[in-house]
Design a protein around this motif. Structure first.
Motif, PDB file in Angstrom:
ATOM      1  N   UNK A  77      28.478  44.285  50.872  1.00 58.05           N
ATOM      2  CA  UNK A  77      28.671  45.380  51.813  1.00 58.05           C
ATOM      3  C   UNK A  77      29.810  45.013  52.757  1.00 58.05           C
ATOM      4  N   UNK A  78      30.486  46.018  53.314  1.00 59.94           N
ATOM      5  CA  UNK A  78      31.597  45.731  54.225  1.00 59.94           C
ATOM      6  C   UNK A  78      31.100  45.197  55.552  1.00 59.94           C
ATOM      7  N   UNK A  79      31.883  44.304  56.156  1.00 60.91           N
ATOM      8  CA  UNK A  79      31.603  43.830  57.512  1.00 60.91           C
ATOM      9  C   UNK A  79      32.832  44.110  58.364  1.00 60.91           C
ATOM     10  N   UNK A  94      40.387  44.427  51.391  1.00 55.05           N
ATOM     11  CA  UNK A  94      41.755  44.917  51.395  1.00 55.05           C
ATOM     12  C   UNK A  94      42.514  44.085  52.424  1.00 55.05           C
ATOM     13  N   UNK A  95      43.740  44.487  52.728  1.00 54.22           N
ATOM     14  CA  UNK A  95      44.519  43.759  53.734  1.00 54.22           C
ATOM     15  C   UNK A  95      43.891  43.846  55.108  1.00 54.22           C
ATOM     16  N   UNK A  96      42.991  44.828  55.326  1.00 53.89           N
ATOM     17  CA  UNK A  96      42.463  45.055  56.671  1.00 53.89           C
ATOM     18  C   UNK A  96      40.949  45.004  56.736  1.00 53.89           C
ATOM     19  N   UNK A  97      40.280  44.650  55.655  1.00 51.27           N
ATOM     20  CA  UNK A  97      38.818  44.695  55.670  1.00 51.27           C
ATOM     21  C   UNK A  97      38.228  43.552  54.841  1.00 51.27           C
ATOM     22  N   UNK A  98      36.922  43.321  55.076  1.00 50.76           N
ATOM     23  CA  UNK A  98      36.213  42.222  54.420  1.00 50.76           C
ATOM     24  C   UNK A  98      34.885  42.720  53.866  1.00 50.76           C
ATOM     25  N   UNK A  99      34.398  41.991  52.888  1.00 52.72           N
ATOM     26  CA  UNK A  99      33.075  42.228  52.334  1.00 52.72           C
ATOM     27  C   UNK A  99      32.252  40.957  52.432  1.00 52.72           C
ATOM     28  N   UNK A 100      30.970  41.131  52.702  1.00 58.22           N
ATOM     29  CA  UNK A 100      30.032  40.024  52.597  1.00 58.22           C
ATOM     30  C   UNK A 100      29.332  40.147  51.257  1.00 58.22           C
ATOM     31  N   UNK A 101      29.350  39.079  50.480  1.00 60.25           N
ATOM     32  CA  UNK A 101      28.748  39.069  49.154  1.00 60.25           C
ATOM     33  C   UNK A 101      27.616  38.055  49.128  1.00 60.25           C
ATOM     34  N   UNK A 102      26.429  38.508  48.743  1.00 58.02           N
ATOM     35  CA  UNK A 102      25.288  37.621  48.541  1.00 58.02           C
ATOM     36  C   UNK A 102      25.319  37.140  47.097  1.00 58.02           C
ATOM     37  N   UNK A 103      25.206  35.825  46.899  1.00 54.95           N
ATOM     38  CA  UNK A 103      25.316  35.221  45.576  1.00 54.95           C
ATOM     39  C   UNK A 103      23.993  34.602  45.143  1.00 54.95           C
ATOM     40  N   UNK A 104      23.721  34.635  43.837  1.00 54.82           N
ATOM     41  CA  UNK A 104      22.574  33.893  43.334  1.00 54.82           C
ATOM     42  C   UNK A 104      23.016  32.474  42.983  1.00 54.82           C
ATOM     43  N   UNK A 154      35.808  43.802  61.234  1.00 52.56           N
ATOM     44  CA  UNK A 154      36.534  42.767  61.945  1.00 52.56           C
ATOM     45  C   UNK A 154      36.875  41.552  61.122  1.00 52.56           C
ATOM     46  N   UNK A 155      37.187  40.452  61.839  1.00 46.98           N
ATOM     47  CA  UNK A 155      37.594  39.191  61.224  1.00 46.98           C
ATOM     48  C   UNK A 155      36.408  38.242  61.122  1.00 46.98           C
ATOM     49  N   UNK A 156      36.093  37.739  59.931  1.00 41.41           N
ATOM     50  CA  UNK A 156      34.939  36.848  59.760  1.00 41.41           C
ATOM     51  C   UNK A 156      35.085  35.565  60.552  1.00 41.41           C
ATOM     52  N   UNK A 157      33.948  35.105  61.100  1.00 42.91           N
ATOM     53  CA  UNK A 157      33.982  33.905  61.921  1.00 42.91           C
ATOM     54  C   UNK A 157      32.880  32.924  61.561  1.00 42.91           C
ATOM     55  N   UNK A 158      31.656  33.386  61.361  1.00 42.04           N
ATOM     56  CA  UNK A 158      30.525  32.508  61.051  1.00 42.04           C
ATOM     57  C   UNK A 158      29.645  33.146  59.972  1.00 42.04           C
ATOM     58  N   UNK A 159      28.932  32.289  59.214  1.00 36.88           N
ATOM     59  CA  UNK A 159      27.955  32.757  58.229  1.00 36.88           C
ATOM     60  C   UNK A 159      26.891  31.690  58.066  1.00 36.88           C
ATOM     61  N   UNK A 160      25.654  32.130  57.875  1.00 40.70           N
ATOM     62  CA  UNK A 160      24.545  31.200  57.692  1.00 40.70           C
ATOM     63  C   UNK A 160      23.504  31.799  56.753  1.00 40.70           C
ATOM     64  N   UNK A 161      22.765  30.903  56.065  1.00 45.70           N
ATOM     65  CA  UNK A 161      21.635  31.265  55.213  1.00 45.70           C
ATOM     66  C   UNK A 161      20.439  30.464  55.688  1.00 45.70           C
ATOM     67  N   UNK A 162      19.264  31.087  55.741  1.00 46.64           N
ATOM     68  CA  UNK A 162      18.064  30.373  56.176  1.00 46.64           C
ATOM     69  C   UNK A 162      17.679  29.327  55.140  1.00 46.64           C
ATOM     70  N   UNK A 163      16.910  28.294  55.540  1.00 47.08           N
ATOM     71  CA  UNK A 163      16.558  27.216  54.605  1.00 47.08           C
ATOM     72  C   UNK A 163      15.891  27.699  53.318  1.00 47.08           C
ATOM     73  N   UNK A 165      37.103  34.157  45.728  1.00 48.33           N
ATOM     74  CA  UNK A 165      37.906  34.062  46.942  1.00 48.33           C
ATOM     75  C   UNK A 165      36.999  34.284  48.149  1.00 48.33           C
ATOM     76  N   UNK A 166      36.977  33.310  49.053  1.00 49.50           N
ATOM     77  CA  UNK A 166      36.121  33.387  50.232  1.00 49.50           C
ATOM     78  C   UNK A 166      36.858  32.802  51.434  1.00 49.50           C
ATOM     79  N   UNK A 167      36.606  33.359  52.609  1.00 51.55           N
ATOM     80  CA  UNK A 167      37.126  32.758  53.832  1.00 51.55           C
ATOM     81  C   UNK A 167      36.030  32.036  54.604  1.00 51.55           C
ATOM     82  N   UNK A 168      34.769  32.310  54.271  1.00 56.21           N
ATOM     83  CA  UNK A 168      33.636  31.628  54.886  1.00 56.21           C
ATOM     84  C   UNK A 168      32.499  31.623  53.880  1.00 56.21           C
ATOM     85  N   UNK A 169      31.838  30.462  53.709  1.00 53.66           N
ATOM     86  CA  UNK A 169      30.730  30.348  52.763  1.00 53.66           C
ATOM     87  C   UNK A 169      29.569  29.609  53.419  1.00 53.66           C
ATOM     88  N   UNK A 170      28.408  29.768  52.832  1.00 58.28           N
ATOM     89  CA  UNK A 170      27.233  28.974  53.189  1.00 58.28           C
ATOM     90  C   UNK A 170      26.205  29.199  52.081  1.00 58.28           C
TER      91      UNK A 170
END
Length: 334
Positions: free
Chosen positions: A125-127, A106-116, A129-138, A88-93
């Motif tokens: 780790x927790x981030x 939870x209903x009020x918090x988000x986590x950023x997950x680094x994937x292999x 507020x509300x997620x808006x943007x995400x990026x990974x370097x080349x 489950x993701x609201x923003x990916x890259x």
């Protein structure tokens, strides 16, 4: 979703309208995620695609969020079935086999997950507020994210942004770009109302670009992660995205300088600062992604709020093409 620049420099009427809209948005999001949390046990039983068929390996495939799940689509065939993961993701890259998924915790918090490359979590780790943007370097080494947060006294509508950067190799984390030294017109600059969002990385894993808002103006800034500095380059640039050859910045710009009129996609040529307008005429409130050196991908929302991913030529030619209906947050797995 509006950017921080919607608040800065607007009339009182516009600020009140933005504040009301954000209040409604935050309430709707909260209700939605309470429902998500309540049904988490059921949704997490969704069967993911086999690991051997759904990976982040480079190839002519488009990483997206589809029905709140990390998925892979065929950019050459919008009607082709998608590979849907159980994440489950609201923003990916993703890039070079490294992915990022921002997911509800939870209903009020988000986590950023680094994937292999096999979609296995390697760090989370927790981030705030509300997620808006995400990026990974080349190279897959550097990860950046932007969220909306509340509580800053200078924010007229009661919210601002937080943008952070993680070095996945060393574990070094910058929790906010507000800790960097800003150079405006070659001189050190500091203001209480500075906001940053929309990081995009260069190929060297050190230099990056982002938007800075202060005093009612938006600036394109070039960052040096090692030196912890940000240098202003030009104005009127939001949500920059660096081309694969490093020569151009795709971005969104407010129509007539007023976000209430919507945004249009454009491309900035870094050598001359000349701007080319993209053929897409609908409002695009997104950080565009490059499919290749000549083509952009971006999310447009329909009248019912449902997302669609479209593509358009970076040189302004041709007509936009649908890539994926019912999907958002595009990233080419190149």
């Amino acid at each position: 979703m509006p950017e921080a620049s919607v608040v800065n420099g607007l009339s009182l009427r516009a600020r009140i309208a933005v504040a009301a809209a954000v209040t409604v948005l935050l309430g709707a999001v909260a209700v939605g995620y309470v429902n998500v949390a309540a049904s988490r046990a059921e949704t997490d039983r969704a069967t993911p695609a086999p690991a051997q068929t759904l990976t982040l390996d480079p190839g002519p495939r488009l990483l997206v969020v589809s029905d709140r799940r990390l998925a892979v689509a065929d950019p050459a065939d919008p009607s082709a079935p998608r590979q849907i993961s159980g994440l489950e993701c609201v923003r990916v890259y993703a890039a070079a086999g490294t992915g990022v998924c921002i997911r509800p915790d939870t209903a009020w918090s988000y986590q950023l997950v680094v994937l292999d490359r096999l979609l296995r979590p390697v760090k989370s780790f927790p981030v705030p507020g509300l997620p808006n943007r995400a990026r990974v370097s080349p190279s897959g080494r550097m990860i950046a994210w932007t969220t909306f947060v509340g509580g800053d006294s200078y924010a007229a509508a009661g919210f601002s942004t937080r943008t952070g950067i993680l070095d996945t190799r060393t574990g070094t984390m910058v929790s906010t770009l507000e800790d960097f030294t800003v150079l405006r017109d070659g001189k050190a600059f500091r203001a209480v109302d500075m906001n940053f969002w929309g990081v995009t990385f260069s190929a060297d894993d050190n230099m990056f670009y982002a938007t800075m808002a202060t005093g009612g103006r938006n600036y394109l800034v070039r960052g040096d992660n090692t030196a912890r500095t940000l240098q202003t380059l030009t104005t009127g640039v939001e949500c920059p995205s660096l081309s694969p050859d490093g020569t151009r910045i795709a971005f969104k710009q407010a129509v007539d300088g007023d976000p209430e009129h919507g945004w249009r996609l454009a491309v900035l040529h870094l050598s001359t600062l000349a701007v080319t307008t993209v053929s897409e005429t609908r409002s695009v409130d997104d950080q565009p992604a490059w499919l290749d050196t000549a083509t952009l991908a971006y999310t447009v929302r329909g009248s019912d709020g449902s997302p669609e991913i479209w593509s358009a030529a970076a040189d302004g030619s041709g007509r936009p093409q649908l890539l994926a209906a019912g999907a958002e947050s595009p990233a080419m797995l190149a």
